[in-house]
Structure formats: structure tokens, C-alpha cells
Design a protein around this motif. Sequence first.
Motif, PDB file in Angstrom:
ATOM      1  N   UNK A 101     -13.670  17.389   2.204  1.00 59.31           N
ATOM      2  CA  UNK A 101     -13.879  18.651   2.907  1.00 59.31           C
ATOM      3  C   UNK A 101     -12.888  18.837   4.049  1.00 59.31           C
ATOM      4  N   UNK A 102     -12.509  17.770   4.750  1.00 64.72           N
ATOM      5  CA  UNK A 102     -11.616  17.871   5.905  1.00 64.72           C
ATOM      6  C   UNK A 102     -10.138  17.889   5.521  1.00 64.72           C
ATOM      7  N   UNK A 103      -9.824  17.866   4.235  1.00 66.75           N
ATOM      8  CA  UNK A 103      -8.418  17.847   3.811  1.00 66.75           C
ATOM      9  C   UNK A 103      -7.736  19.180   4.112  1.00 66.75           C
ATOM     10  N   UNK A 104      -6.526  19.071   4.677  1.00 68.95           N
ATOM     11  CA  UNK A 104      -5.717  20.262   4.935  1.00 68.95           C
ATOM     12  C   UNK A 104      -4.398  20.183   4.188  1.00 68.95           C
ATOM     13  N   UNK A 154       0.440   8.734   2.431  1.00 69.05           N
ATOM     14  CA  UNK A 154       0.610  10.160   2.127  1.00 69.05           C
ATOM     15  C   UNK A 154      -0.519  11.022   2.697  1.00 69.05           C
ATOM     16  N   UNK A 155      -1.576  10.399   3.165  1.00 68.35           N
ATOM     17  CA  UNK A 155      -2.719  11.167   3.652  1.00 68.35           C
ATOM     18  C   UNK A 155      -3.448  10.374   4.729  1.00 68.35           C
ATOM     19  N   UNK A 156      -3.523  10.927   5.917  1.00 72.98           N
ATOM     20  CA  UNK A 156      -4.204  10.264   7.029  1.00 72.98           C
ATOM     21  C   UNK A 156      -5.715  10.421   6.913  1.00 72.98           C
ATOM     22  N   UNK A 157      -6.422   9.416   7.367  1.00 70.52           N
ATOM     23  CA  UNK A 157      -7.882   9.494   7.427  1.00 70.52           C
ATOM     24  C   UNK A 157      -8.581   9.301   6.103  1.00 70.52           C
ATOM     25  N   UNK A 158      -7.974   8.599   5.170  1.00 71.75           N
ATOM     26  CA  UNK A 158      -8.619   8.376   3.873  1.00 71.75           C
ATOM     27  C   UNK A 158      -9.568   7.182   3.923  1.00 71.75           C
ATOM     28  N   UNK A 159     -10.598   7.237   3.112  1.00 71.05           N
ATOM     29  CA  UNK A 159     -11.506   6.114   2.943  1.00 71.05           C
ATOM     30  C   UNK A 159     -11.089   5.324   1.697  1.00 71.05           C
ATOM     31  N   UNK A 160     -11.411   4.058   1.683  1.00 69.15           N
ATOM     32  CA  UNK A 160     -11.063   3.191   0.555  1.00 69.15           C
ATOM     33  C   UNK A 160     -12.325   2.693  -0.119  1.00 69.15           C
ATOM     34  N   UNK A 161     -12.314   2.729  -1.456  1.00 69.73           N
ATOM     35  CA  UNK A 161     -13.469   2.265  -2.206  1.00 69.73           C
ATOM     36  C   UNK A 161     -13.001   1.729  -3.551  1.00 69.73           C
ATOM     37  N   UNK A 162     -13.624   0.678  -4.013  1.00 66.40           N
ATOM     38  CA  UNK A 162     -13.266   0.101  -5.310  1.00 66.40           C
ATOM     39  C   UNK A 162     -14.413   0.282  -6.300  1.00 66.40           C
ATOM     40  N   UNK A 163     -14.052   0.298  -7.571  1.00 60.71           N
ATOM     41  CA  UNK A 163     -15.049   0.359  -8.643  1.00 60.71           C
ATOM     42  C   UNK A 163     -14.750  -0.741  -9.664  1.00 60.71           C
ATOM     43  N   UNK A 164     -15.316  -0.656 -10.831  1.00 59.12           N
ATOM     44  CA  UNK A 164     -15.189  -1.742 -11.809  1.00 59.12           C
ATOM     45  C   UNK A 164     -14.087  -1.505 -12.841  1.00 59.12           C
ATOM     46  N   UNK A 165     -13.272  -0.510 -12.665  1.00 54.31           N
ATOM     47  CA  UNK A 165     -12.234  -0.231 -13.659  1.00 54.31           C
ATOM     48  C   UNK A 165     -11.236  -1.392 -13.731  1.00 54.31           C
ATOM     49  N   UNK A 166     -10.633  -1.552 -14.876  1.00 57.43           N
ATOM     50  CA  UNK A 166      -9.632  -2.595 -15.076  1.00 57.43           C
ATOM     51  C   UNK A 166      -8.224  -2.016 -15.186  1.00 57.43           C
ATOM     52  N   UNK A 167      -8.087  -0.711 -15.177  1.00 55.98           N
ATOM     53  CA  UNK A 167      -6.763  -0.062 -15.234  1.00 55.98           C
ATOM     54  C   UNK A 167      -6.147  -0.030 -13.845  1.00 55.98           C
ATOM     55  N   UNK A 168      -4.838   0.253 -13.805  1.00 50.87           N
ATOM     56  CA  UNK A 168      -4.114   0.227 -12.536  1.00 50.87           C
ATOM     57  C   UNK A 168      -4.000   1.590 -11.875  1.00 50.87           C
ATOM     58  N   UNK A 169      -4.620   2.628 -12.444  1.00 49.21           N
ATOM     59  CA  UNK A 169      -4.528   3.951 -11.821  1.00 49.21           C
ATOM     60  C   UNK A 169      -5.417   4.021 -10.583  1.00 49.21           C
ATOM     61  N   UNK A 170      -5.199   5.043  -9.766  1.00 55.16           N
ATOM     62  CA  UNK A 170      -5.945   5.199  -8.519  1.00 55.16           C
ATOM     63  C   UNK A 170      -6.316   6.668  -8.357  1.00 55.16           C
ATOM     64  N   UNK A 171      -7.557   6.945  -7.941  1.00 51.74           N
ATOM     65  CA  UNK A 171      -8.039   8.317  -7.762  1.00 51.74           C
ATOM     66  C   UNK A 171      -7.859   8.755  -6.314  1.00 51.74           C
ATOM     67  N   UNK A 172      -7.336   9.941  -6.142  1.00 53.85           N
ATOM     68  CA  UNK A 172      -7.310  10.565  -4.825  1.00 53.85           C
ATOM     69  C   UNK A 172      -8.279  11.743  -4.881  1.00 53.85           C
ATOM     70  N   UNK A 173      -9.418  11.587  -4.227  1.00 53.23           N
ATOM     71  CA  UNK A 173     -10.439  12.635  -4.217  1.00 53.23           C
ATOM     72  C   UNK A 173     -10.347  13.368  -2.880  1.00 53.23           C
TER      73      UNK A 173
END
Length: 208
Positions: A180-183, A158-177
Amino acid sequence: MSMLTPPGMGGKYRITGTAYPRMRRPRRRRRLVLAAVAAVAVLGLGGWGTLQLIDVFTGGGKKTEAKRNTAAAACEPKTQVSAAPLPPRPGQITVNVYNATPRSGLAKATADELRKRGFAIGKVGNAPVAYDKKVPGAGLLLAGPTAHEGRFRVLATQLNGTQLKTDTRTTADIDLILGTAFKTLTAKPASDKALGALAAPPKPAARC
């Protein structure tokens, strides 16, 4: 007339001298040599034929069959031994949309569009302090360690040029932050095509 001349023979048949003429021996040696060569040739052909029969009944047939099986296997479709599981559908993914840019209303507009495209929407608002105005690209996808199994790939369509990063959460949700370059999100026809490619199972390739 010589004594060597048979009775009744004279003229050109007359034998002169005191010795009998030498008579040539029959050419039996040449015939014997030819017969020996022919016999050797026959024995050689017979031995070769016998070896062929032995090869067929003892192992040659197995070798030929193995070659046929190898050729047939080469033309059979080559399938993956363990196919990767299909990625989750958009409705199975909960997306939290956060705005890390100075532009207001960006998170809500993006969340509304993702909802139209079938995604489940969770939290919507400004990005946490750790990411606010610190995402230089189009966006950052942040989720737990298992997100690489499919959720990252699905939302990335759904969005080109995204970076991927993981954290320690145990839930299945995902954040889309949103960075600055988002159009805008990827055009829906293109994102639908990318989703279809993810959902399609790999086709076996045949080689002959």
C-alpha cells in the motif's frame, strides 16, 4: 740536649723528654677499602655483561625477534579469513512482480523498470489472495530459504522499506509484492551505488 735528639739536630728539631714520639701508621686501610669497592664494582659489571650475553644466545634474541614479528604483523593488512561470496548480478535474478494495491497497472510499470535495470522478469499481475491488499509497507520480498545468500540484498537495493519473507519453494525466483505504501522504485543512481557497494570486495584494514 736530650739523649733522644739525634746528633747534629738541635733547636726546633730537638726532642725533649724520655720517650720517642709516636709515628702514625700509613693509611693503608683506606686504600684497601677503596680497592675492595672498586673490585666489587668491576665484578658486578662483568657479571651483568655475562648475563646479557647469555640472554642473547639462549633466549633473549628469540624474545626480541618475537616482539619484532608481532609489531610487523600488526602493520600487515587484516583480511577476512573467509570472505563472503559476491551476490548475484541483477541478470541472474528472476523477479515476479505482483500488485497488492487497488491501483491498476502498477505491477507492469514496475516490472518494465526493473527490466531496464537488468533484472530478469517472470510473472506479472495481481498479488495472490493471501497478500492482496494485506501488505501495508512499500513492498514484500518473498522467496525460498536460500534467498538470504544474496538475492534479497540485491533486489532490496531497488526499493526502500521492503520486508523479507521466505517460503518453501525450491526455485530461485523471487516475488516482489507491491504494498500500500509503494510509490516508486529507488532512484537509479542511488540503487546503482548500492549495487556497487554489494559487489565491491571488502578492503583490508592496516593497523600500525
